[in-house]
Design a protein around this motif. Structure first.
Motif, PDB file in Angstrom:
ATOM      1  N   MET A   1      13.296  14.880  72.377  1.00 49.60           N
ATOM      2  CA  MET A   1      12.515  13.779  71.863  1.00 49.60           C
ATOM      3  C   MET A   1      12.493  13.864  70.343  1.00 49.60           C
ATOM      4  SD  MET A   1       8.707  12.376  72.605  1.00 49.60           S
ATOM      5  CE  MET A   1       9.285  11.820  74.162  1.00 49.60           C
ATOM      6  N   SER A   2      12.698  12.750  69.679  1.00 49.32           N
ATOM      7  CA  SER A   2      12.660  12.685  68.221  1.00 49.32           C
ATOM      8  C   SER A   2      11.236  12.826  67.721  1.00 49.32           C
ATOM      9  CB  SER A   2      13.245  11.358  67.747  1.00 49.32           C
ATOM     10  OG  SER A   2      14.592  11.256  68.130  1.00 49.32           O
ATOM     11  N   ARG A   3      11.122  13.279  66.473  1.00 41.88           N
ATOM     12  CA  ARG A   3       9.805  13.524  65.883  1.00 41.88           C
ATOM     13  C   ARG A   3       9.604  12.678  64.631  1.00 41.88           C
ATOM     14  NH1 ARG A   3      10.940  19.794  65.118  1.00 41.88           N
ATOM     15  NH2 ARG A   3      12.829  18.825  64.335  1.00 41.88           N
ATOM     16  N   LEU A   4       8.360  12.301  64.383  1.00 36.13           N
ATOM     17  CA  LEU A   4       7.951  11.714  63.110  1.00 36.13           C
ATOM     18  C   LEU A   4       7.310  12.856  62.341  1.00 36.13           C
ATOM     19  CD1 LEU A   4       7.415   9.399  61.132  1.00 36.13           C
ATOM     20  CD2 LEU A   4       5.284   8.970  62.361  1.00 36.13           C
ATOM     21  N   ILE A   5       7.937  13.267  61.255  1.00 38.16           N
ATOM     22  CA  ILE A   5       7.484  14.422  60.491  1.00 38.16           C
ATOM     23  C   ILE A   5       6.851  13.926  59.198  1.00 38.16           C
ATOM     24  CG2 ILE A   5       8.191  16.576  59.400  1.00 38.16           C
ATOM     25  CD1 ILE A   5      10.667  16.466  61.331  1.00 38.16           C
ATOM     26  N   GLU A   6       5.538  14.120  59.063  1.00 41.30           N
ATOM     27  CA  GLU A   6       4.806  13.694  57.874  1.00 41.30           C
ATOM     28  C   GLU A   6       4.818  14.810  56.842  1.00 41.30           C
ATOM     29  OE1 GLU A   6       1.004  11.766  58.452  1.00 41.30           O
ATOM     30  OE2 GLU A   6       1.523  11.431  60.554  1.00 41.30           O
ATOM     31  N   ILE A   7       5.178  14.465  55.617  1.00 39.29           N
ATOM     32  CA  ILE A   7       5.288  15.447  54.544  1.00 39.29           C
ATOM     33  C   ILE A   7       4.476  14.962  53.351  1.00 39.29           C
ATOM     34  CG2 ILE A   7       6.891  16.682  53.040  1.00 39.29           C
ATOM     35  CD1 ILE A   7       9.047  15.882  55.264  1.00 39.29           C
ATOM     36  N   GLN A   8       3.597  15.816  52.846  1.00 37.76           N
ATOM     37  CA  GLN A   8       2.759  15.521  51.684  1.00 37.76           C
ATOM     38  C   GLN A   8       3.284  16.330  50.501  1.00 37.76           C
ATOM     39  OE1 GLN A   8       0.123  13.353  51.905  1.00 37.76           O
ATOM     40  NE2 GLN A   8       0.514  13.039  54.074  1.00 37.76           N
ATOM     41  N   PRO A   9       4.283  15.829  49.762  1.00 38.02           N
ATOM     42  CA  PRO A   9       4.897  16.638  48.705  1.00 38.02           C
ATOM     43  C   PRO A   9       3.932  17.056  47.606  1.00 38.02           C
ATOM     44  CG  PRO A   9       6.039  14.531  48.931  1.00 38.02           C
ATOM     45  CD  PRO A   9       4.888  14.531  49.879  1.00 38.02           C
ATOM     46  N   ALA A  10       2.897  16.282  47.351  1.00 41.00           N
ATOM     47  CA  ALA A  10       1.963  16.634  46.280  1.00 41.00           C
ATOM     48  C   ALA A  10       1.117  17.852  46.647  1.00 41.00           C
ATOM     49  CB  ALA A  10       1.059  15.445  45.960  1.00 41.00           C
ATOM     50  N   SER A  11       0.855  18.054  47.940  1.00 42.26           N
ATOM     51  CA  SER A  11      -0.015  19.160  48.346  1.00 42.26           C
ATOM     52  C   SER A  11       0.723  20.255  49.118  1.00 42.26           C
ATOM     53  CB  SER A  11      -1.160  18.628  49.205  1.00 42.26           C
ATOM     54  OG  SER A  11      -0.653  18.042  50.386  1.00 42.26           O
ATOM     55  N   GLN A  12       1.988  20.027  49.488  1.00 44.12           N
ATOM     56  CA  GLN A  12       2.758  21.027  50.215  1.00 44.12           C
ATOM     57  C   GLN A  12       3.863  21.560  49.315  1.00 44.12           C
ATOM     58  OE1 GLN A  12       3.881  18.564  53.642  1.00 44.12           O
ATOM     59  NE2 GLN A  12       2.776  19.995  54.941  1.00 44.12           N
ATOM     60  N   ASP A  13       4.112  22.843  49.399  1.00 39.02           N
ATOM     61  CA  ASP A  13       5.205  23.452  48.661  1.00 39.02           C
ATOM     62  C   ASP A  13       6.489  23.215  49.450  1.00 39.02           C
ATOM     63  OD1 ASP A  13       6.595  24.886  46.769  1.00 39.02           O
ATOM     64  OD2 ASP A  13       6.198  26.810  47.748  1.00 39.02           O
ATOM     65  N   LEU A  14       7.340  22.336  48.959  1.00 34.89           N
ATOM     66  CA  LEU A  14       8.578  22.025  49.670  1.00 34.89           C
ATOM     67  C   LEU A  14       9.611  23.108  49.394  1.00 34.89           C
ATOM     68  CD1 LEU A  14       8.996  18.208  49.012  1.00 34.89           C
ATOM     69  CD2 LEU A  14       8.262  19.308  51.102  1.00 34.89           C
ATOM     70  N   SER A  15      10.201  23.636  50.456  1.00 36.47           N
ATOM     71  CA  SER A  15      11.271  24.612  50.274  1.00 36.47           C
ATOM     72  C   SER A  15      12.539  23.865  49.883  1.00 36.47           C
ATOM     73  CB  SER A  15      11.469  25.404  51.565  1.00 36.47           C
ATOM     74  OG  SER A  15      11.915  24.543  52.589  1.00 36.47           O
ATOM     75  N   THR A  16      13.554  24.614  49.493  1.00 31.26           N
ATOM     76  CA  THR A  16      14.802  23.975  49.091  1.00 31.26           C
ATOM     77  C   THR A  16      15.486  23.294  50.254  1.00 31.26           C
ATOM     78  OG1 THR A  16      15.280  26.324  48.701  1.00 31.26           O
ATOM     79  CG2 THR A  16      16.011  24.784  47.080  1.00 31.26           C
TER      80      THR A  16
END
Length: 102
Positions: A1-16
């Protein structure tokens, strides 16, 4: 099943590297973005999040876009740019490498 992945770049440390599966949709809390390179991911669009009111009308806040959607369409790698912050005053661009697994 496909996922909707919510990402908050301002508050989450995004890895490379962000590893997802084919069919997943990435929703960034951002005011803009685009695919820099690669064909594994495509941009769906840049949106303003709105809600349905009790009277059946769509309520949309005033202001800049606040959601960017990308679709992981096929296995491979892609580099995407995500723009956070006010696009007219103080925006910051972050590059994220997306690895799409089968």
């Amino acid at each position: 099943m496909s996922r909707l992945i919510e990402i908050q770049p301002a508050s989450q440390d995004l890895s490379t590297d962000l590893t997802v599966a084919v069919g997943d949709v990435l929703q960034f809390a951002a005011s803009g973005g685009h695919v820099r390179e690669g064909a594994a991911v495509e941009i769906v669009g840049i949106f303003v999040v709105s809600v349905l009111g009790t009277d059946g009308r769509v309520l949309t806040p005033a202001g800049p876009p606040n959601a960017v959607l990308f679709h992981a369409g096929k296995p491979g790698r892609a580099a995407i740019d995500v723009v956070i912050g006010d696009p007219w005053r103080s925006s910051v661009s972050r590059i994220v490498t997306v690895v799409v697994e089968p």
